[in-house]
Write a protein that holds these residues in place. Structure first.
Motif, PDB file in Angstrom:
ATOM      1  N   LYS A  21      -4.813  13.121  32.707  1.00  0.00           N
ATOM      2  CA  LYS A  21      -4.164  14.434  32.756  1.00  0.00           C
ATOM      3  C   LYS A  21      -2.791  14.386  32.086  1.00  0.00           C
ATOM      4  N   LYS A  22      -2.030  13.336  32.359  1.00  0.00           N
ATOM      5  CA  LYS A  22      -0.697  13.204  31.744  1.00  0.00           C
ATOM      6  C   LYS A  22      -0.804  13.039  30.228  1.00  0.00           C
ATOM      7  N   ILE A  23      -1.753  12.204  29.786  1.00  0.00           N
ATOM      8  CA  ILE A  23      -1.940  11.987  28.350  1.00  0.00           C
ATOM      9  C   ILE A  23      -2.425  13.282  27.689  1.00  0.00           C
ATOM     10  N   GLY A  24      -3.304  14.013  28.349  1.00  0.00           N
ATOM     11  CA  GLY A  24      -3.788  15.281  27.819  1.00  0.00           C
ATOM     12  C   GLY A  24      -2.685  16.311  27.672  1.00  0.00           C
ATOM     13  N   LEU A  25      -1.805  16.377  28.645  1.00  0.00           N
ATOM     14  CA  LEU A  25      -0.677  17.299  28.567  1.00  0.00           C
ATOM     15  C   LEU A  25       0.252  16.926  27.414  1.00  0.00           C
ATOM     16  N   LYS A  26       0.525  15.640  27.244  1.00  0.00           N
ATOM     17  CA  LYS A  26       1.361  15.190  26.124  1.00  0.00           C
ATOM     18  C   LYS A  26       0.702  15.527  24.791  1.00  0.00           C
ATOM     19  N   ALA A  27      -0.620  15.364  24.710  1.00  0.00           N
ATOM     20  CA  ALA A  27      -1.348  15.671  23.472  1.00  0.00           C
ATOM     21  C   ALA A  27      -1.277  17.158  23.157  1.00  0.00           C
ATOM     22  N   VAL A  28      -1.437  17.997  24.155  1.00  0.00           N
ATOM     23  CA  VAL A  28      -1.358  19.444  23.935  1.00  0.00           C
ATOM     24  C   VAL A  28       0.032  19.837  23.447  1.00  0.00           C
ATOM     25  N   LEU A  30       2.207  17.888  21.869  1.00  0.00           N
ATOM     26  CA  LEU A  30       2.392  17.341  20.528  1.00  0.00           C
ATOM     27  C   LEU A  30       1.655  18.173  19.480  1.00  0.00           C
ATOM     28  N   PHE A  31       0.389  18.510  19.751  1.00  0.00           N
ATOM     29  CA  PHE A  31      -0.381  19.296  18.779  1.00  0.00           C
ATOM     30  C   PHE A  31       0.160  20.709  18.629  1.00  0.00           C
ATOM     31  N   SER A  32       0.694  21.268  19.693  1.00  0.00           N
ATOM     32  CA  SER A  32       1.320  22.591  19.596  1.00  0.00           C
ATOM     33  C   SER A  32       2.550  22.537  18.704  1.00  0.00           C
ATOM     34  N   ALA A  33       3.358  21.495  18.876  1.00  0.00           N
ATOM     35  CA  ALA A  33       4.548  21.345  18.041  1.00  0.00           C
ATOM     36  C   ALA A  33       4.162  21.130  16.580  1.00  0.00           C
ATOM     37  N   LEU A  34       3.171  20.297  16.318  1.00  0.00           N
ATOM     38  CA  LEU A  34       2.736  20.052  14.943  1.00  0.00           C
ATOM     39  C   LEU A  34       2.153  21.311  14.304  1.00  0.00           C
ATOM     40  N   THR A  35       1.410  22.086  15.074  1.00  0.00           N
ATOM     41  CA  THR A  35       0.857  23.338  14.557  1.00  0.00           C
ATOM     42  C   THR A  35       1.973  24.315  14.205  1.00  0.00           C
ATOM     43  N   THR A  36       2.965  24.416  15.069  1.00  0.00           N
ATOM     44  CA  THR A  36       4.096  25.306  14.808  1.00  0.00           C
ATOM     45  C   THR A  36       4.845  24.890  13.552  1.00  0.00           C
ATOM     46  N   ILE A  37       5.090  23.597  13.405  1.00  0.00           N
ATOM     47  CA  ILE A  37       5.798  23.102  12.227  1.00  0.00           C
ATOM     48  C   ILE A  37       4.983  23.355  10.965  1.00  0.00           C
TER      49      ILE A  37
END
Length: 67
Positions: A21-28, A30-37
């Motif tokens: 769950k913690k790793i999944g939250l970090k992945a979400v 990270l991917f949200s930030a990369l998508t925004t950038i």
């Protein structure tokens, strides 16, 4: 009481669930930030191309009557 036992047995069967769950939250995040950038960079790169005004020039027809 039975719900507590079921919850404990579920937790005991999958102890790595909390870590996933913690790793999944970090992945979400990270991917949200990369998508925004990437969307920002795409918009910055394509702004000049998409706002370009294309004007048609009238041709002088010098070669239209050849042949």
């Amino acid at each position: 009481m039975a719900k507590d036992v079921v919850t404990f047995l579920h937790w005991a069967a999958e102890p790595e669930h909390d870590d996933r769950k913690k790793i999944g939250l970090k992945a979400v995040i990270l991917f949200s930030a990369l998508t925004t950038i990437s969307l920002y960079v795409k918009r910055a790169k394509w702004t000049g191309i998409k706002t370009r005004k294309i004007c048609a020039r009238k041709s002088d027809n010098r070669f239209a009557s050849i042949g």
